[in-house]
Scaffold this active site. Structure first.
Site, PDB file in Angstrom:
ATOM      1  N   ARG A   1       0.789  -1.197  -0.031  1.00 47.63           N
ATOM      2  CA  ARG A   1      -0.094   0.066   0.092  1.00 47.63           C
ATOM      3  C   ARG A   1       0.822   1.379   0.055  1.00 47.63           C
ATOM      4  NH1 ARG A   1      -4.549   0.181   4.469  1.00 47.63           N
ATOM      5  NH2 ARG A   1      -2.730   0.886   5.636  1.00 47.63           N
TER       6      ARG A   1
ATOM      7  N   LYS B   1      -2.756   6.650   1.190  1.00 47.60           N
ATOM      8  CA  LYS B   1      -2.618   7.031   2.386  1.00 47.60           C
ATOM      9  C   LYS B   1      -1.635   8.163   2.490  1.00 47.60           C
ATOM     10  CE  LYS B   1      -2.691   4.790   6.941  1.00 47.60           C
ATOM     11  NZ  LYS B   1      -3.879   4.818   7.201  1.00 47.60           N
TER      12      LYS B   1
ATOM     13  N   GLU C   1     -16.002   7.074   3.420  1.00 45.03           N
ATOM     14  CA  GLU C   1     -15.067   6.872   4.444  1.00 45.03           C
ATOM     15  C   GLU C   1     -15.613   7.279   5.960  1.00 45.03           C
ATOM     16  OE1 GLU C   1     -12.780   4.732   4.608  1.00 45.03           O
ATOM     17  OE2 GLU C   1     -10.918   5.678   3.995  1.00 45.03           O
TER      18      GLU C   1
HETATM   19  C1  LIG Z   1      -5.149   4.000   7.565  1.00 46.70           C
HETATM   20  C2  LIG Z   1      -6.754   4.446   7.147  1.00 46.70           C
HETATM   21  C3  LIG Z   1      -7.483   3.191   7.244  1.00 46.70           C
HETATM   22  C4  LIG Z   1      -7.460   2.032   7.884  1.00 46.70           C
HETATM   23  O1  LIG Z   1      -6.707   1.076   7.311  1.00 46.70           O
HETATM   24  P1  LIG Z   1      -5.783  -0.289   8.138  1.00 46.70           P
HETATM   25  O2  LIG Z   1      -4.873  -0.687   7.168  1.00 46.70           O
HETATM   26  O3  LIG Z   1      -7.154  -1.059   8.402  1.00 46.70           O
HETATM   27  O4  LIG Z   1      -5.419   0.501   9.368  1.00 46.70           O
HETATM   28  C5  LIG Z   1      -8.991   3.700   6.728  1.00 46.70           C
HETATM   29  N1  LIG Z   1      -9.169   4.880   6.386  1.00 46.70           N
HETATM   30  C6  LIG Z   1      -8.372   5.758   6.020  1.00 46.70           C
HETATM   31  C7  LIG Z   1      -8.664   6.879   5.407  1.00 46.70           C
HETATM   32  C8  LIG Z   1      -6.961   5.345   6.413  1.00 46.70           C
HETATM   33  O5  LIG Z   1      -5.836   6.390   6.405  1.00 46.70           O
END
Ligand SMILES: *Cc1c(COP(=O)(O)O)cnc(C)c1O
Length: 351
Positions: free
Chosen positions: A92, A195, A231
């Protein structure tokens, strides 16, 4: 072990209140860094400084060339340290790098950095049974200087760690959230699926207002039509209905590794999994709803208020998390702590 090191270790064991750790920054002994310069990654460096010396014109500072990850290491009942699905975080991070034209971090480098920083800070790994874990935060930034808008030629990859307590100190207790229609987190063809810090910057206003109004988080709708669930603040959204695990399909959602894992667990428990658009009105039909992510695994939701029209959707009538969310939560936590069989091969053991 040297005596000074041993003394330090004993001091830590005595001083850290493992059961009451917040989810926040905690100073540890070391972090690790690696620079990309002249077309190649250098050697991994271990440092005890909490600071980064960075060029005033670094692209990360001006143009948001930045991506981060979050994962956890757990001390099990058997004393082993398990890291949950790091390969997915590595992949990711490279999707985020690609999406912002940064230099990807080879999986082997990611792994070496993660193992090194965890081992170097071994005394900060919370003991089994405390509910705490070691949070691992990889960070990739454009460190090269540019003034025109273009990708940097130099990058810096870093990883720091710190012991953290449960995301919500109340534990696995249902929270209230708020649908916002006057803010968007990410555009459909923007950066919502990676991210990067920019997504967080653009969610701060909505999120801080929701806290001030007494809510734990916001629920964003799709930015284009404002019809579908998107989200849930910094987490993914899921719902339970008729033995189905339902989670939104959207191009602006960050693919959560927790959500991915819960889908597999749900299937394994004999549930159907649906990844599709979820119209807001469907909220009235769900048996259970929740948010999911590394920090809390599952945050059960008891109330969703639509801030604009005052409509309320209520769950957890008895004040407790629903039975399906509870089962999913216990299963995933159990795998992470080595209490349940790791049948999907998600744990990496640090030895
Ligand atoms: C990091 C994140 C998540 C959760 O991802 P995980 O891999 O389960 O920790 C969900 N939404 C957003 C916007 C994020 O930045």
């Amino acid at each position: 072990m040297e005596t000074t090191e041993l003394k330090e270790k004993i001091k830590t064991m005595e001083n850290i209140d493992w059961k009451n750790l917040p989810f926040g920054y905690f100073k540890t002994d070391y972090n690790v860094r690696c620079y990309y310069k002249n077309g190649a990654w250098g050697k991994l460096e271990v440092t005890d400084s909490e600071y980064v010396n960075i060029h005033i014109a670094a692209t990360a500072l001006h143009y948001g060339q930045e991506a981060f990850e979050g994962l956890k290491a757990f001390k099990g009942k058997d004393g082993k340290v398990r890291v949950f699905r790091w390969e997915e975080n590595s992949k990711r991070m490279n999707n985020s790098a690609q999406g912002t034209l940064m230099q990807p971090v080879p999986a082997e480098l990611f792994k070496e950095a993660m193992i090194t920083v965890i081992k170097k800070n071994e005394r900060f790994i919370p003991p089994y049974g405390t509910g705490a874990s070691l949070y691992v935060r990889p960070l990739l930034i454009g460190s090269g200087a540019e003034v025109g808008v273009k990708p940097a030629k130099e990058y810096l990859f870093m990883v720091f760690v710190g012991p953290v307590g449960p995301y919500f100190k109340e534990g696995f207790k249902p929270v209230s959230i708020q649908i916002v229609r006057d803010y968007d987190r990410a555009a459909p063809l923007g950066t919502g699926h990676i991210k990067v810090g920019g997504n967080y910057a653009s969610s701060l206003q909505a999120s801080e207002r929701s806290h001030a109004e007494g809510f734990s988080s916001v629920l964003f709708l799709d930015a284009k039509e404002k019809k579908y669930i998107d989200e849930c603040g910094p987490a993914n959204f899921f719902a339970i209905k008729d033995n189905k695990y339902i989670t939104p399909k959207s191009v602006s959602i960050l693919p959560s590794i927790t959500n991915m894992s819960l889908k597999d667990i749900a299937k394994d428990m004999g549930m159907e999994v649906e990844c599709r658009r979820i119209p807001v009105e469907e909220l009235a039909t769900f048996e259970e709803v929740g948010a999911c992510g590394t920090a809390a695994v599952i945050t059960p939701i008891k109330k969703i208020l639509d801030r604009e029209n005052g409509l309320e959707y209520l769950y957890c009538k008895d004040g407790e998390a629903g039975p399906v969310s509870t089962k999913l939560y216990n299963k995933l936590k159990g795998i992470q702590l080595g209490e349940e069989e790791d049948k999907f091969g998600w744990n990496f053991i640090i030895d």
